[in-house]
Motif scaffolding. Sequence first.
Motif, PDB file in Angstrom:
ATOM      1  N   PHE A 153       0.829  -1.209   0.000  1.00 38.74           N
ATOM      2  CA  PHE A 153       0.000   0.000   0.000  1.00 38.74           C
ATOM      3  C   PHE A 153       0.862   1.258   0.000  1.00 38.74           C
ATOM      4  O   PHE A 153       0.638   2.191  -0.780  1.00 38.74           O
ATOM      5  N   ALA A 154       1.883   1.286   0.846  1.00 42.34           N
ATOM      6  CA  ALA A 154       2.753   2.469   0.939  1.00 42.34           C
ATOM      7  C   ALA A 154       3.479   2.734  -0.372  1.00 42.34           C
ATOM      8  O   ALA A 154       3.717   3.898  -0.734  1.00 42.34           O
ATOM      9  N   ASP A 155       3.837   1.668  -1.111  1.00 42.12           N
ATOM     10  CA  ASP A 155       4.512   1.838  -2.398  1.00 42.12           C
ATOM     11  C   ASP A 155       3.600   2.555  -3.399  1.00 42.12           C
ATOM     12  O   ASP A 155       4.040   3.440  -4.139  1.00 42.12           O
ATOM     13  N   LEU A 156       2.334   2.150  -3.424  1.00 38.44           N
ATOM     14  CA  LEU A 156       1.395   2.757  -4.362  1.00 38.44           C
ATOM     15  C   LEU A 156       1.159   4.229  -4.027  1.00 38.44           C
ATOM     16  O   LEU A 156       1.080   5.080  -4.925  1.00 38.44           O
ATOM     17  N   VAL A 157       1.039   4.526  -2.735  1.00 35.41           N
ATOM     18  CA  VAL A 157       0.872   5.922  -2.323  1.00 35.41           C
ATOM     19  C   VAL A 157       2.091   6.734  -2.727  1.00 35.41           C
ATOM     20  O   VAL A 157       1.977   7.853  -3.240  1.00 35.41           O
ATOM     21  N   LEU A 215       0.195  16.491  -6.239  1.00 29.64           N
ATOM     22  CA  LEU A 215       0.249  15.765  -4.977  1.00 29.64           C
ATOM     23  C   LEU A 215       1.697  15.542  -4.568  1.00 29.64           C
ATOM     24  O   LEU A 215       2.582  15.424  -5.410  1.00 29.64           O
ATOM     25  N   ASN A 216       1.925  15.477  -3.269  1.00 31.35           N
ATOM     26  CA  ASN A 216       3.250  15.153  -2.757  1.00 31.35           C
ATOM     27  C   ASN A 216       3.096  14.219  -1.566  1.00 31.35           C
ATOM     28  O   ASN A 216       1.971  13.888  -1.168  1.00 31.35           O
ATOM     29  N   ILE A 217       4.204  13.816  -0.977  1.00 30.59           N
ATOM     30  CA  ILE A 217       4.163  12.817   0.077  1.00 30.59           C
ATOM     31  C   ILE A 217       3.499  13.345   1.347  1.00 30.59           C
ATOM     32  O   ILE A 217       3.155  12.567   2.238  1.00 30.59           O
ATOM     33  N   VAL A 218       3.275  14.667   1.415  1.00 25.22           N
ATOM     34  CA  VAL A 218       2.609  15.255   2.587  1.00 25.22           C
ATOM     35  C   VAL A 218       1.096  15.319   2.391  1.00 25.22           C
ATOM     36  O   VAL A 218       0.328  14.853   3.230  1.00 25.22           O
ATOM     37  N   ASN A 219       0.649  15.879   1.253  1.00 27.40           N
ATOM     38  CA  ASN A 219      -0.791  16.085   1.088  1.00 27.40           C
ATOM     39  C   ASN A 219      -1.530  14.887   0.500  1.00 27.40           C
ATOM     40  O   ASN A 219      -2.765  14.847   0.526  1.00 27.40           O
ATOM     41  N   TRP A 247      -1.942  12.049   1.656  1.00 29.48           N
ATOM     42  CA  TRP A 247      -2.640  11.281   2.696  1.00 29.48           C
ATOM     43  C   TRP A 247      -4.036  11.808   2.992  1.00 29.48           C
ATOM     44  O   TRP A 247      -4.836  11.132   3.657  1.00 29.48           O
ATOM     45  N   GLU A 248      -4.352  13.017   2.499  1.00 32.23           N
ATOM     46  CA  GLU A 248      -5.692  13.574   2.712  1.00 32.23           C
ATOM     47  C   GLU A 248      -6.702  13.041   1.700  1.00 32.23           C
ATOM     48  O   GLU A 248      -7.905  13.286   1.835  1.00 32.23           O
ATOM     49  N   LEU A 249      -6.229  12.337   0.684  1.00 36.09           N
ATOM     50  CA  LEU A 249      -7.153  11.703  -0.258  1.00 36.09           C
ATOM     51  C   LEU A 249      -7.912  10.583   0.423  1.00 36.09           C
ATOM     52  O   LEU A 249      -7.383   9.898   1.307  1.00 36.09           O
ATOM     53  N   THR A 250      -9.169  10.390   0.009  1.00 35.15           N
ATOM     54  CA  THR A 250      -9.875   9.185   0.453  1.00 35.15           C
ATOM     55  C   THR A 250      -9.381   8.003  -0.382  1.00 35.15           C
ATOM     56  O   THR A 250      -8.741   8.195  -1.429  1.00 35.15           O
ATOM     57  N   TYR A 251      -9.696   6.802   0.066  1.00 28.66           N
ATOM     58  CA  TYR A 251      -9.256   5.634  -0.686  1.00 28.66           C
ATOM     59  C   TYR A 251      -9.889   5.623  -2.068  1.00 28.66           C
ATOM     60  O   TYR A 251      -9.245   5.236  -3.046  1.00 28.66           O
ATOM     61  N   PHE A 252     -11.142   6.053  -2.188  1.00 31.49           N
ATOM     62  CA  PHE A 252     -11.800   6.110  -3.493  1.00 31.49           C
ATOM     63  C   PHE A 252     -11.090   7.104  -4.399  1.00 31.49           C
ATOM     64  O   PHE A 252     -10.834   6.820  -5.574  1.00 31.49           O
ATOM     65  N   GLN A 253     -10.770   8.299  -3.886  1.00 25.15           N
ATOM     66  CA  GLN A 253     -10.067   9.305  -4.680  1.00 25.15           C
ATOM     67  C   GLN A 253      -8.684   8.805  -5.096  1.00 25.15           C
ATOM     68  O   GLN A 253      -8.254   9.012  -6.236  1.00 25.15           O
ATOM     69  N   PHE A 254      -8.003   8.164  -4.165  1.00 25.36           N
ATOM     70  CA  PHE A 254      -6.673   7.629  -4.453  1.00 25.36           C
ATOM     71  C   PHE A 254      -6.731   6.593  -5.573  1.00 25.36           C
ATOM     72  O   PHE A 254      -5.952   6.651  -6.535  1.00 25.36           O
ATOM     73  N   ASN A 255      -7.665   5.668  -5.480  1.00 22.30           N
ATOM     74  CA  ASN A 255      -7.805   4.626  -6.492  1.00 22.30           C
ATOM     75  C   ASN A 255      -8.134   5.242  -7.852  1.00 22.30           C
ATOM     76  O   ASN A 255      -7.586   4.842  -8.886  1.00 22.30           O
TER      77      ASN A 255
END
Length: 230
Positions: free
Chosen positions: A164-168, A178-182, A184-192
């Motif tokens: 999971f961390a690799d994909l993020v 996006l960067n490694i700081v912001n 994490w504010e995405l929802t899982y749906f938005q991230f996918n």
Amino acid sequence: MEALEEQIYRERLLAGLPLYVDKIPVYSPKLIQIANIGFPIYNTYLSICVNDNMSPQHTKYENKFLNVLRYDLDYHAYFILGLEFFTGKRFVWQDTHFAVEGEDLRLDSNNFNELMRLLRLANCFPEKDIKIKRNKELDRKIVEAKRKIREQLGREPDDDRIEFADLVSVLAAKHPNLNIVNVWELTYFQFNNQFQRMQLIESYDFGVRQILAGFDKDKVKLQHYIKKIK
């Protein structure tokens, strides 16, 4: 009507808004929330809440809510923790149903199937038959990728199990905003959604570069990135 409803649900999820079943909110959790408990625990919560990927003794009834009522105490504890994680509500077990403390909200056989459907949608969690089909396709691609790497390196590739961390990290590194700081504010749906869209754009750009480099355009698989993401 169902197609229109699902379209509205997906629009809400893409905007970071909750879905509702009998006034019970269903959230796609933020990546920071998943990281806080760990992806394996998140996955456990989701599997137990939708009665999936569990032992036969916990899935023997066709009525999924009856399976939940027959959970042992440990499973009940995880189920209630999972409900709180995905809904933000604290539920208590009351023999025939689950009630929200201090509110006139209940989860029972009448609305449990809808809750499972919304949980699957909010967490990009397909039905079993779809998931098996996708996993087989993914396995085929992984085998092919390993073969190509082995040919290029002249040896077996290192363990390439993607976490999971690799994909993020990949999305944060490749996305223009996006960067490694912001991230994490995405929802899982938005991230996918964004991860799949990024892959479509890169695949399209690669195909265009192949054509410009002189490849036979009839042999280049060129799909535009403006398309529906499942």
